[in-house]
Design an enzyme around this catalytic site. Structure first.
Site, short mmCIF file in Angstrom:
data_model
loop_
_atom_site.label_atom_id
_atom_site.label_comp_id
_atom_site.label_asym_id
_atom_site.label_seq_id
_atom_site.Cartn_x
_atom_site.Cartn_y
_atom_site.Cartn_z
N ASP A 84 0.81 -1.22 0.00
CA ASP A 84 0.00 0.00 0.00
C ASP A 84 0.84 1.27 0.00
O ASP A 84 1.97 1.32 0.46
CB ASP A 84 -0.96 0.01 1.19
CG ASP A 84 -0.24 -0.22 2.52
OD1 ASP A 84 0.80 -0.90 2.54
OD2 ASP A 84 -0.73 0.28 3.55
N GLU A 142 -0.59 -2.20 5.09
CA GLU A 142 0.31 -2.12 6.24
C GLU A 142 0.17 -0.79 6.97
O GLU A 142 0.40 -0.71 8.17
CB GLU A 142 1.76 -2.31 5.78
CG GLU A 142 2.77 -2.42 6.92
CD GLU A 142 3.23 -1.08 7.49
OE1 GLU A 142 3.46 -0.99 8.70
OE2 GLU A 142 3.33 -0.12 6.71
N ARG A 181 18.18 -5.96 14.74
CA ARG A 181 18.06 -5.98 16.19
C ARG A 181 17.32 -7.24 16.61
O ARG A 181 16.26 -7.56 16.06
CB ARG A 181 17.32 -4.76 16.73
CG ARG A 181 17.26 -4.75 18.26
CD ARG A 181 16.64 -3.50 18.83
NE ARG A 181 16.70 -3.52 20.28
CZ ARG A 181 17.75 -3.17 21.01
NH1 ARG A 181 18.84 -2.74 20.41
NH2 ARG A 181 17.74 -3.23 22.32
#
Length: 410
Positions: A84, A142, A181
């Site tokens: 999107d 999203e 991470r």
């Protein structure tokens, strides 16, 4: 993966790169916002079908998937891209700027799709050597709650999937670098709306009113003290008020005041505590001043917490691609991402691919009208997706005593 296979991979990426750029620019010129990715999903599905994959459309409402079955049985790894765009006017001056007024790809999703389409093209050629399967997930919505990941999971997209990876082009990081991470990486992102209901009146006669704006002001200050005085300083959290509106005239005390904010946290217990305390503070402040209130809290994405093993696995691949000195350990960010829903279900990881380039003037932040990415970064992202999927299938097959995959490439 040996030097011979790595050289082959880079050659295939170079050959395919002009097509990947063309895909990205087409998506950029014809963006579609969350829950409206109709033409985008058609383009994606057409490419996956051309590769001979098992394609499903309308997954969870608007998602597209393509399943690559390896010749030999084994685990299944999923690779995800979002589709999107955002309701932002494209202010760039370039040939591929958005042709849709008020809509643009201002977060790199156009590049995410192009990279994953390219990765699918390369991995499909390796089908005969694969021990296991690769599911390519192209996810809608999203950028907007409740997020397309949630509905795709509810539709069963992760059934039979053992792990999942995703990458995100990141303009604050220079091209050629990557950032990882393990553990809490991105925050939960909840929103709330409060309407203080008082009693309006003349600005010169405040004693005859219940000043909704004054009550809102006290409530907002009280809410900010939750962070500064009720949360352990080493456990980060944020409450931000982004909108406030009350009244229309300078000499009239408003009878209502509406304000909106967002709540961010990395830990589920902190998240729940903040949402509960916001309600309590609003209630108690309004009670103290004799006002009524309405409050709506919309829970958004959960914290994005990467799996330690999968992060280490993909990070090792990244170091082989760009070198250890260009793979960074990132600090947690208070941004949100609905990829978190997938990671709540199965092991996986998420990383940032550097896509900024000062020499080319590509420095605008995400969600900015002049946002762009250095398209060279898509080579790095594509290589990571391809090699990451191969590495997972290889190691997971060995862990379960299956034969080693891709023997002809090793």
């Amino acid at each position: 993966m040996c030097k011979r296979s790595s050289k082959y991979m880079k050659q295939r990426i170079e050959e395919l790169f002009p097509q990947v750029v063309a895909w990205r620019r087409t998506f950029h010129q014809y963006p579609e916002v969350s829950f409206q990715e109709r033409e985008t999903s058609k383009r994606v599905a057409a490419h996956l079908e051309s590769l001979g994959l098992e394609v499903l459309t309308g997954v969870g409402g608007g998602g597209v998937t393509g399943l690559l079955r390896g010749r030999h049985p084994g685990p299944t790894i999923a690779l995800r891209a979002d589709m999107d765009a955002l309701p932002i006017q494209d202010e760039k001056d370039c040939a591929y700027r958005s042709r849709v007024p008020g809509v643009m790809h201002a977060c790199g999703h156009d590049g995410h799709m192009a990279m994953l389409m390219g990765a699918a093209s390369i991995l499909t050629t390796m089908k005969e050597q694969l021990y296991g399967n690769i599911l390519f997930i192209f996810q809608h919505a999203e950028e907007m709650l409740p997020g397309g990941a949630k509905s795709m999971i509810e539709a069963g997209v992760l059934e039979g999937v053992d792990a999942i990876y995703a990458v995100h082009l990141w303009s604050p990081l220079p091209t050629g670098y990557m950032s990882f991470r393990a553990g809490p990486m991105l925050a939960s992102s909840d929103v709330f709306t409060v309407n203080i209901i008082g009693k309006g009146g003349h600005g010169g006669l405040p004693h005859t009113t219940t000043d909704a704006i004054a009550v809102a002001s006290h409530a907002i200050v009280n809410i900010q003290s939750i962070i500064s005085r009720q949360i352990d300083p080493v456990r980060s959290a944020v409450i931000s008020i982004g909108s406030i509106h009350g009244g229309d005239a300078s000499n009239v005390i408003s009878d209502s005041c509406e304000w909106k904010g967002t709540v961010r946290a990395f830990a589920p217990d902190i998240r729940e505590f903040l949402l509960r305390r916001i309600k309590e503070v609003v209630h108690d402040t309004c009670h103290m001043y004799g006002a009524a209130y309405e409050i709506e809290i919309r829970k958004g994405y959960p914290p994005l917490v990467t799996n330690h093993m999968e992060t280490a696995r993909l990070r090792k691949v990244a170091e082989e691609i760009v070198g250890k000195d260009k793979v960074e350990e990132m600090d947690p960010l208070m941004g949100g991402e609905d990829f978190a829903y997938y990671l709540n279900e199965i092991p996986g990881t998420f990383c940032f691919i550097g896509a900024g380039n000062e020499l080319r003037g590509i420095t605008a932040p995400h969600h900015h009208p002049r946002f762009d990415v250095d398209e060279e970064a898509m080579k790095t992202g594509m290589e990571l997706l391809v090699k990451g999927a191969i590495q997972y299938l290889q190691e997971a097959s060995l862990e379960t005593n299956r034969p080693t995959l891709l023997a002809s490439y090793m």
